[in-house]
Scaffold this active site. Structure first.
Site, PDB file in Angstrom:
ATOM      1  N   SER A 173      40.382 -18.091  -1.666  1.00 39.19           N
ATOM      2  CA  SER A 173      39.897 -18.219  -0.795  1.00 39.19           C
ATOM      3  C   SER A 173      39.706 -19.543   0.309  1.00 39.19           C
ATOM      4  O   SER A 173      39.623 -20.048  -0.821  1.00 39.19           O
ATOM      5  CB  SER A 173      37.986 -18.540  -0.964  1.00 39.19           C
ATOM      6  OG  SER A 173      37.392 -18.830  -0.044  1.00 39.19           O
TER       7      SER A 173
ATOM      8  N   ARG B 121      26.622 -12.137   9.921  1.00 39.75           N
ATOM      9  CA  ARG B 121      27.415 -11.574  11.019  1.00 39.75           C
ATOM     10  C   ARG B 121      27.452  -9.701  11.288  1.00 39.75           C
ATOM     11  O   ARG B 121      27.749  -9.875  12.295  1.00 39.75           O
ATOM     12  CB  ARG B 121      28.695 -11.289  10.982  1.00 39.75           C
ATOM     13  CG  ARG B 121      28.910 -13.130  10.211  1.00 39.75           C
ATOM     14  CD  ARG B 121      30.229 -13.298  10.423  1.00 39.75           C
ATOM     15  NE  ARG B 121      30.744 -14.712  10.067  1.00 39.75           N
ATOM     16  CZ  ARG B 121      31.081 -16.386  10.807  1.00 39.75           C
ATOM     17  NH1 ARG B 121      30.329 -15.757  12.139  1.00 39.75           N
ATOM     18  NH2 ARG B 121      30.734 -16.638  10.081  1.00 39.75           N
TER      19      ARG B 121
ATOM     20  N   ARG C 103      31.933 -29.041   6.003  1.00 38.51           N
ATOM     21  CA  ARG C 103      32.680 -30.207   5.647  1.00 38.51           C
ATOM     22  C   ARG C 103      32.877 -32.000   5.989  1.00 38.51           C
ATOM     23  O   ARG C 103      32.977 -32.590   5.206  1.00 38.51           O
ATOM     24  CB  ARG C 103      34.324 -29.500   6.637  1.00 38.51           C
ATOM     25  CG  ARG C 103      35.473 -28.798   6.112  1.00 38.51           C
ATOM     26  CD  ARG C 103      35.971 -27.818   7.072  1.00 38.51           C
ATOM     27  NE  ARG C 103      37.155 -26.781   6.314  1.00 38.51           N
ATOM     28  CZ  ARG C 103      36.678 -25.568   6.349  1.00 38.51           C
ATOM     29  NH1 ARG C 103      35.167 -25.482   6.753  1.00 38.51           N
ATOM     30  NH2 ARG C 103      37.524 -24.949   5.839  1.00 38.51           N
TER      31      ARG C 103
ATOM     32  N   ASP D  84      36.138 -14.216   9.823  1.00 41.11           N
ATOM     33  CA  ASP D  84      34.986 -13.919   9.936  1.00 41.11           C
ATOM     34  C   ASP D  84      35.025 -13.687  11.445  1.00 41.11           C
ATOM     35  O   ASP D  84      33.972 -12.876  12.285  1.00 41.11           O
ATOM     36  CB  ASP D  84      34.282 -15.293  10.144  1.00 41.11           C
ATOM     37  CG  ASP D  84      33.927 -15.748   9.309  1.00 41.11           C
ATOM     38  OD1 ASP D  84      33.812 -15.057   8.225  1.00 41.11           O
ATOM     39  OD2 ASP D  84      33.777 -16.810   9.000  1.00 41.11           O
TER      40      ASP D  84
END
Length: 419
Positions: free
Chosen positions: A145, A374, A27, A298
């Site tokens: 999303s 992950r 970001r 997540d």
């Protein structure tokens, strides 16, 4: 194909310098570029997702390959559409070319963007001609999303009319939206929730300034998992660079793991300052865990593995975005958990359930990672309880490049072999 066989240490006592937050890094990079900034934020993540954005911003080639970085695909789509930086083709891996982006493209087209599909409609690669966009009111689904929503919000300050974003229906992953708004305001943006379903971004330019990025709570989750799984009662892990009151959605990991017997101790709780966090066992664990991960999807893989290995039945909801991540994480979890002897059920493409249903485990399970970082990160702590191997272990570079090094520093033995 490379494979890592992992052997856990007899005692777990480690100090870990966590990677910088990927979410904040990505970001901040987009916002700094929109501010016309020439200097990078301090403590940027060194993960693949952030590296591809840095390379794209530095070089601005005609074809920008963001590889497997979903965040970069969404953020760069909006950035390139809203800035007069010529025409670019935005592409990625074969998996990326099958991850939908139509909702974001449609929203940008409504704002006046010039975007076309180079391949299958609705999916990358995209041809984007950058230009000044006027902005205005836009209505989109709240259950899309959060990266789509964040991508739109971040360009809001450079739109001539700003942006009024109405989110229809259920709003998922709200903490990630709040993280975006918080980061925008750190750089001088005038952006806020003006109603329960509306965000208003005024056409007030970003301000260039030095910026320090805190470390990653998502990366911390795997060390929490180790404390939860180890049988060593006095195990301790110290995690550097975290912040109490963090805006990262995955900072909720500290609260969820408290239900599974992990205590979190902050060296300092000074607002806005990073500190060291110590993890220890607290001796208490719920008999069953039910949790809605709509705001922190997540973390789902971490808790599926942890709960099953701790013999804690679970019912997890809010997982609808797992189907469109680096892989179909719901199917991947069901497949790989069977190798460990656990039968996980799914429901409505958004729930995972385990009620102590077992199958015959593999003697030496090797976990496939499906090009998903992950999967490797969440399954590695299983080595504290049984032998485990990880196929294609390099995938961790997407978010935590130093993970294997950090495990070795903590006393783990990692043996590389070709499968």
């Amino acid at each position: 194909m490379k494979q890592y066989a992992i052997t856990a240490p007899e005692t777990l006592d480690a100090t870990v310098a966590l990677p910088a937050s990927k979410s904040i890094s990505n970001r901040a990079l987009i916002i700094c570029a929109l501010a016309g900034g020439q200097c990078l934020p301090d403590n940027l993540s060194d993960c693949d997702d952030t590296s591809v954005i840095i390379r794209a911003m530095n070089d601005m080639p005609e074809t920008i390959d963001i590889k497997a970085a979903g965040t970069a695909m969404r953020f760069m789509t909006a950035f390139l559409a809203a800035t007069p930086k010529g025409t670019h083709v935005l592409t990625g891996t074969e998996r990326m070319k099958h991850r939908p982006i139509k909702l974001l493209v449609d929203a940008l087209l409504q704002l006046g963007a010039d975007i076309s599909y180079e391949g299958e409609p609705g999916y990358p690669p995209l041809r984007i001609r950058g230009q000044q966009l006027s902005g205005g009111a836009l209505e989109i689904a709240g259950n899309m999303s959060s990266q789509y929503i964040s991508a739109l919000l971040m360009i809001g300050p450079v739109l001539s009319k700003g942006l009024e974003l109405h989110l229809k229906g259920e709003i998922i992953s709200r903490p990630y939206i709040d993280l975006t708004l918080w980061t925008m305001r750190e750089f001088g943006a005038d952006a806020e929730w003006t109603a329960v379903d509306t965000i208003t971004v005024h056409p007030k330019p970003y301000v260039q300034m030095p910026y320090l990025i805190e470390n990653d709570w998502s990366a911390a989750s795997y060390w929490y998992e180790m404390i939860a799984l180890t049988r060593q009662r006095d195990a301790e892990v110290r995690l550097e660079g975290l912040m109490d009151g963090s805006k990262q959605g995955d900072s909720s990991v500290r609260y969820i793991f408290s239900l599974l017997g992990v205590k979190t101790i902050f060296d300092s709780k000074e607002p806005g300052k990073t500190t060291t966090v110590t993890l220890r066992k607290n001796g208490h664990c719920v008999p069953r865990l039910e949790y809605d991960f709509v705001n922190s999807p997540d973390l789902a893989q971490t808790f599926v593995v942890t709960c099953a290995l701790m013999d804690v039945p679970f019912h997890f909801t809010g997982l609808q975005t797992l189907k469109i991540k680096e892989t179909d994480r719901i199917e991947a979890l069901k497949t790989e958990m069977r190798k460990l002897g656990f039968v996980i059920r799914d429901r409505n493409n958004s729930e995972l359930i385990w009620n102590r249903e077992y199958c015959e485990p593999e003697a030496l399970p090797a976990i496939d990672t499906y090009e998903d970082h992950r999967m490797a990160l969440a399954f590695s702590p299983v080595s504290l309880l049984r032998p485990i191997a990880i196929n294609n272990p390099h995938v961790v570079t997407k978010s935590y490049p130093q993970f294997w090094h950090d495990l070795q520093t903590a006393g783990y033995t990692i043996t590389e072999q070709e499968k």
